[in-house]
Design an enzyme around this catalytic site. Sequence first.
Site, PDB file in Angstrom:
ATOM      1  N   LYS A 117      24.973  -0.104 -11.974  1.00  0.00           N
ATOM      2  CA  LYS A 117      25.968  -0.356 -10.930  1.00  0.00           C
ATOM      3  C   LYS A 117      26.798  -1.587 -11.257  1.00  0.00           C
ATOM      4  O   LYS A 117      27.995  -1.626 -10.993  1.00  0.00           O
ATOM      5  CB  LYS A 117      25.293  -0.550  -9.563  1.00  0.00           C
ATOM      6  CG  LYS A 117      24.906   0.749  -8.889  1.00  0.00           C
ATOM      7  CD  LYS A 117      24.860   0.576  -7.381  1.00  0.00           C
ATOM      8  CE  LYS A 117      24.438   1.849  -6.685  1.00  0.00           C
ATOM      9  NZ  LYS A 117      24.333   1.688  -5.228  1.00  0.00           N
ATOM     10  N   LYS A 199      22.638  12.786 -12.375  1.00  0.00           N
ATOM     11  CA  LYS A 199      22.282  13.229 -11.032  1.00  0.00           C
ATOM     12  C   LYS A 199      23.543  13.297 -10.151  1.00  0.00           C
ATOM     13  O   LYS A 199      24.413  12.437 -10.255  1.00  0.00           O
ATOM     14  CB  LYS A 199      21.292  12.204 -10.456  1.00  0.00           C
ATOM     15  CG  LYS A 199      20.771  12.524  -9.073  1.00  0.00           C
ATOM     16  CD  LYS A 199      19.706  11.509  -8.662  1.00  0.00           C
ATOM     17  CE  LYS A 199      19.564  11.424  -7.159  1.00  0.00           C
ATOM     18  NZ  LYS A 199      18.502  10.546  -6.700  1.00  0.00           N
ATOM     19  N   LYS A 202      26.907  10.768  -4.424  1.00  0.00           N
ATOM     20  CA  LYS A 202      27.992  10.678  -3.468  1.00  0.00           C
ATOM     21  C   LYS A 202      28.964   9.577  -3.845  1.00  0.00           C
ATOM     22  O   LYS A 202      30.051   9.494  -3.300  1.00  0.00           O
ATOM     23  CB  LYS A 202      27.451  10.474  -2.050  1.00  0.00           C
ATOM     24  CG  LYS A 202      26.526   9.269  -1.848  1.00  0.00           C
ATOM     25  CD  LYS A 202      26.015   9.295  -0.414  1.00  0.00           C
ATOM     26  CE  LYS A 202      25.003   8.246  -0.015  1.00  0.00           C
ATOM     27  NZ  LYS A 202      23.824   8.026  -0.776  1.00  0.00           N
TER      28      LYS A 202
END
Length: 335
Positions: A117, A199, A202
């Site tokens: 991230k 994966k 969202k």
Amino acid sequence: MEQQEVKKVIFSGIQPSGDLTIGNYLGALKNWVKLQGEYDCYYCIVDLHAITVKQIPKDLRRRTFEVLAIYIAAGIDPEKNTLFIQSHVPAHSELAWNLNCNTYMGELSRMTQYKDKSKRYGNNIAAGLFNYPALMAADILLYQADLVPVGADQKQHLELTRDLAERFNNAYSPTFKIPEPYIPKAGAKIMDLQDPTKKMSKSSDNPNSYILIMDTPDVIRKKISRAVTDSIGIVKYSDEQLGVKNLMTILNVITGKTFDEIEKYYQGKGYAEFKKDVGDAIINELEPIQKKVKELLDDKKSLEEIYKKGAEKANYVANKTLRKVQKKIGFIPIK
Ligand code: TRP
């Protein structure tokens, strides 16, 4: 008299940081529903986690309501489970601070999710993003959870949770239950439709890579028809054909058809027909859920009652653990 068996405790949560996808539904929520009779389940909407990256207030508010509505519409019964919003239970922030003071920078630096991230956010990485695993540990430990249903991407955070719990127990005295990961038997990991090595998420920048629980039938059909496959042209469950494998997984968890059955059925048929059926299966599965979500969102009062009741129960349990911790570390309680 029949002896009342104490149920094992389950804790899990989803961040209201983006609209939920069928990955959240097929991979998590559908399994949570199955656990509700057998376990004492706490299902949280982890808004404190969501603000580790920038959120637009009105979107955060909308999504928090929507996630709660989706939990219920997916079949999680608010009478049988404790459904609550993380920020309604201040003990999460309080215990997280304590755990942060007992977590090493080195441990947090090794978290792969943080490494991934932080690459996305470049020079503007919030300290909260770095500290987030300590908050997640607090979530779990406050409820003395036995089991934590999580995807593989969260296992490292759970390992850290166990380390932190043991560290505290050893430094003071037994306080926290050491939680185990709960990997459901029929665990469905739904992959990104555009890059099936990743994966489904969202927070992807490309809307074609995911299907939202609230996507309309038209959008679902379009996204499935654009899903990446291959030039082999045979519906086969194989690591050589990750895109097809992913669509088969979706069909399998929704319809219950085995991979063998699916392969046989589509023998000699092309991807177009296969994709149409996958799209239809998703649309049929989501239709009643979407309807229920909309009804619930139109009745905010009842949602408010549900989260209020959840917060009362969660606060009671969480504060009990927090008080113990505070006493052990030498904080003076108010008399
Ligand atoms: N970190 C989890 C995720 O991003 C969400 C989460 C927060 C969670 N606290 C938790 C999951 C506690 C399980 C238990 O998916």
